[in-house]
Write an enzyme that holds these catalytic residues in place. Structure first.
Site, PDB file in Angstrom:
ATOM      1  N   SER A   1       0.836  -1.197   0.000  1.00 47.64           N
ATOM      2  CA  SER A   1       0.000   0.000   0.000  1.00 47.64           C
ATOM      3  C   SER A   1       0.868   1.242   0.000  1.00 47.64           C
ATOM      4  O   SER A   1       2.005   1.240   0.491  1.00 47.64           O
ATOM      5  CB  SER A   1      -0.894   0.024   1.245  1.00 47.64           C
ATOM      6  OG  SER A   1      -0.149   0.410   2.399  1.00 47.64           O
ATOM      7  N   ASP A   2       0.335   2.332  -0.565  1.00 49.14           N
ATOM      8  CA  ASP A   2       0.932   3.632  -0.302  1.00 49.14           C
ATOM      9  C   ASP A   2       0.796   3.890   1.192  1.00 49.14           C
ATOM     10  O   ASP A   2      -0.043   3.283   1.872  1.00 49.14           O
ATOM     11  CB  ASP A   2       0.232   4.718  -1.118  1.00 49.14           C
ATOM     12  CG  ASP A   2       1.108   5.947  -1.326  1.00 49.14           C
ATOM     13  OD1 ASP A   2       2.107   6.114  -0.588  1.00 49.14           O
ATOM     14  OD2 ASP A   2       0.807   6.748  -2.229  1.00 49.14           O
ATOM     15  N   TRP A   3       1.625   4.764   1.703  1.00 46.58           N
ATOM     16  CA  TRP A   3       1.706   4.967   3.152  1.00 46.58           C
ATOM     17  C   TRP A   3       0.408   5.595   3.678  1.00 46.58           C
ATOM     18  O   TRP A   3       0.114   6.754   3.428  1.00 46.58           O
ATOM     19  CB  TRP A   3       2.909   5.841   3.469  1.00 46.58           C
ATOM     20  CG  TRP A   3       4.192   5.106   3.713  1.00 46.58           C
ATOM     21  CD1 TRP A   3       5.080   5.325   4.742  1.00 46.58           C
ATOM     22  CD2 TRP A   3       4.774   4.036   2.941  1.00 46.58           C
ATOM     23  NE1 TRP A   3       6.149   4.457   4.658  1.00 46.58           N
ATOM     24  CE2 TRP A   3       5.999   3.655   3.572  1.00 46.58           C
ATOM     25  CE3 TRP A   3       4.385   3.343   1.806  1.00 46.58           C
ATOM     26  CZ2 TRP A   3       6.805   2.635   3.084  1.00 46.58           C
ATOM     27  CZ3 TRP A   3       5.190   2.329   1.315  1.00 46.58           C
ATOM     28  CH2 TRP A   3       6.384   1.986   1.958  1.00 46.58           C
TER      29      TRP A   3
END
Length: 732
Positions: free
Chosen positions: A227-229
């Site tokens: 995932s993106d952060w």
């Protein structure tokens, strides 16, 4: 590493932990079984290395080479050069103990207002795919993984954590998925980063159509999806629908997650598949461990070369190159203490050293300097100082562009215009010294209309990285010959841009209403005037394209071979980018007027000629056919276009491409005669009918065909059986 053996030995707790980060910059391993974790770091233009176990008073980051931003890298049109950029960044990663680099950014550019455009390669999906593939290959050749991002339809910063990008299937496939597809199939990035946004209503981290059906099943991807952060909306839904690792950590395992496994909401098979992907990444990291000596001076020199090839000469009335030894006025803080060499956000890194253009220009000329502005504004005092410098100079180089407040991750731009203070400065300086060269520092397209009349030359110098000073000076004084080409169109005004009025959306949705007509596809198809077209870039040399030859002997194998000669007809060594576009002469679906399919950058000595060869394949002639749910070729006439920008086409060649793909649904009797005669299959049936009856009157050609058939039935006294037979023959 025996992945299956380790998987059997892992506890449920260890498996669940592996699906989240151990902290902000590490993926979990399994210490009990001797499986190490994985260290990751930003960024796509140079690594931002967070030191581990930092003591108070010590710097938090390690120094690294800061390369030009992605839009500048793409402007080189040199895949081999960008492959080497990846290799050098990978070597620095390996030196600092980093296992995965969080890049490259490979999203599209719907609007020049998107705040993170500098971090993405191009408005053209093919150019983006080529550059991303080369960068990934370079990084991973050093035993360091990449994380291609942001998957998918993440073309804005406004509301990026919840906005739903509404994109039709064809547009998604042809424009936004294409770069990822190319890179997955040709470079196999070890990780792919799922985006913050929703895609047609479903979050990117829990979107099975994207993460499972397309990425895993169709493309055969075997890396991990991270995932993106802060992008995960629901961890259980993410695990069920294709996400491997949630970041950042430390991700806690709660009872809801344990219960989901115990109750088979998340099956053990699904859990093991995710863990298997994570272990495969660890195995790749461990199997490719390499050691590199760090030579930041050598890497800095290479970054300087990349910066030189990225510079685009937009306009030149002959003032460039400058003569060494002149009295040169240099104006603008971007040349001195406010060098704009990178964008903000995750692409930031601690540059090993930052060159100042002002210092590099002093080697060539007798330089006087004025700051000219403070951020976006000038003042009477700053203006007075700048005008004094300009009056006493033979020629002036003025640095302008976007500030960090205007262009960064986290927010979109509000304008494509240059800052008011910069424009005023340019206009006033030109009044006292018309020998003005403007150097632009920006990460994405800006409007130049307001400064055209004031400038004799305009140089697009992007965010060129920390080694930009010498590269700019060498171009201005002719030691180097500009060879960069625009990786995106520079529009005249924001109202002309493809997504105008559909960016950044309303409430929680943004509609990609422009469809496939993004970038030059939009401007060229609609024949809109532009400031500078896609692929444009001047040189101090002149090149000629001749002897276009198309060999279609291999058409049965789905290949077309194109040969063309390029000659440097000047007395100066230089580089040119030959661009091959395809134009579909007539199509059932809407298509762009032209699409980039191949390009080649060549450097030639004076009067040197080289023959270039391009191989086109069936996919190059195809578009995504929604009824067939695949790429398909519509039979018909195409034109091969060769030129040096999307608006500078020098040579063309027409050819017929056969195809058995049924891209168009058959016409029914509800369509008029005028449409039936447009298509060969239907026309043959109509011709047969006309031969047995008569030509329709003009008023019979526009209504549905069944009305004319009804008239013919009575004119020719068809029986019910004859009438039904004719309708059946037309309909099958």
């Amino acid at each position: 590493m025996d992945i299956e053996s380790i998987l059997i030995k892992m506890t449920l707790e260890e498996k669940l932990l592996m699906l989240g980060g151990s902290d902000g910059w590490h993926f979990y391993g399994v210490e009990r079984l001797g499986v190490p974790g994985v260290r990751v770091c930003d960024g796509p233009h140079g690594i931002r290395v967070h030191r581990e176990n930092v003591k108070e008073g010590e710097p938090e980051l390690d120094p690294a080479t800061n390369f030009p931003c992605a839009s500048a890298m793409a402007a080189t049109f040199n895949p081999e050069l960008i492959r080497n950029v990846g290799r050098v960044i990978g070597e620095e990663c390996r030196h600092y103990g980093v296992d995965v680099l969080l890049g490259p950014g490979s999203n599209g550019k719907r609007s020049p207002l998107a705040g993170r455009n500098f971090e993405y390669y191009s408005e053209d999906p093919y150019l983006t795919g080529v550059m991303a593939t080369s960068f990934i290959q370079g990084v991973q050749s050093t035993g360091v993984g990449t994380s291609m991002k942001h998957f998918i339809a993440n073309e804005q910063e406004t509301s990026r954590l919840f906005i739903s990008s509404k994109v039709d299937e064809r547009t998604m496939r042809e424009i936004y998925l294409l770069p990822f597809e190319m890179a997955v199939k040709e470079a196999n990035p070890w990780t792919i980063m799922a985006s913050y946004n929703r895609i047609n209503g479903k979050y990117g981290c829990e979107n099975p159509e994207i993460l499972i059906d397309i990425l895993r099943k169709e493309w055969g991807y075997d890396g991990i999806v991270v995932s993106d952060w802060g992008a995960v909306n629901d961890k259980i839904e993410s695990i069920k629908h294709g996400l491997d690792i949630q970041m950042p950590g430390k991700v806690e395992i709660d009872d809801r997650l344990r219960n989901a496994v115990e109750k088979q909401e998340i099956t053990m098979e699904t859990l093991d598949d995710h863990v298997r992907n994570c272990l495969r990444l660890i195995q790749r990291v461990q199997d490719n461990k390499k050691t590199y000596a760090l030579d930041l001076d050598k890497n800095h020199a290479f970054a300087q070369q990349v910066a030189g090839e990225a510079i685009v000469l937009l306009k030149n009335d002959g003032i460039l190159p400058l003569e060494p030894g002149i009295k040169l006025g240099v104006i603008g803080r971007f040349a001195d203490d406010k060098v704009r060499y990178n964008g903000g956000g995750s692409s930031y890194c601690l540059a090993y050293k930052v060159e100042k253009p002002l210092e590099a220009l002093r080697y060539y000329a007798d330089v006087s300097y004025a700051g000219g502005y403070d951020e976006e504004e000038t003042s009477d005092d700053l203006l007075r100082e700048a005008l004094e410098v300009a009056k006493n100079a033979d020629k002036v180089v003025l640095f302008a562009g976007t500030t960090s407040r205007m262009e960064s991750e986290g927010y979109d731009r509000w304008t494509i215009e240059l800052p008011d203070g910069h424009r005023r400065l340019i206009e006033e300086v030109a009044k006292v010294n018309p020998n003005l060269v403007v150097v632009l520092n920006n990460g994405a397209a800006v409007a130049t209309r307001a400064i055209e009349a004031s400038s004799r030359a305009i140089v697009e110098a992007w965010f060129l990285g920390s080694a930009s000073g010498q590269a700019i000076a060498d171009i201005l004084f002719g030691k180097a010959n500009p060879s960069g080409k625009l990786s995106e169109t520079f529009p005249i005004q924001i109202e002309h841009t493809p997504a105008y009025l559909n960016f950044p959306g309303i409430k929680d949705e943004v509609v990609y209403q422009e469809g496939i007509l993004t970038g030059y596809r939009h401007y060229d198809t609609r024949e809109l005037p532009v400031a500078y077209p896609f692929g444009h870039g001047l040189s101090y040399s002149t090149f000629a394209l001749t002897n276009l030859h198309v060999d279609d002997r291999y058409l049965s194998d789905g290949k077309i071979v194109v040969h063309v000669d390029i000659t440097n007809v000047s007395d100066r060594f230089g580089g040119e980018v030959v661009q091959l576009y395809l134009h579909d002469e007539e199509s059932y679906e809407v298509k762009a007027k032209k699409e980039l399919k191949r390009f080649a950058k060549v450097f030639l000595q004076p009067q040197e000629t080289r023959t270039l060869t391009f191989i086109l394949e069936q996919r190059d002639f195809a578009y995504y056919c929604e009824p067939l749910h695949r790429f398909a070729v519509e039979e018909g006439k195409f034109s091969i276009l060769l030129g040096t920008s999307s608006r500078d086409i020098r040579l063309t060649h027409g050819l017929f491409i056969p195809s058995t793909d049924l891209v168009r649904p058959p016409l029914t009797l509800d369509f008029p005669y005028n449409m039936w005669i447009k298509y060969p299959t239907e026309k043959a049936k109509i011709d047969e009918l006309v031969a047995k009856t008569r030509m329709p009157h003009w008023w019979e050609t526009e209504p549905p065909l069944k009305r004319w058939l009804h008239v013919l039935r009575h004119e020719f006294n068809w029986s019910d059986a004859e009438y039904e037979e004719i309708k059946q023959r037309l309909s099958t």
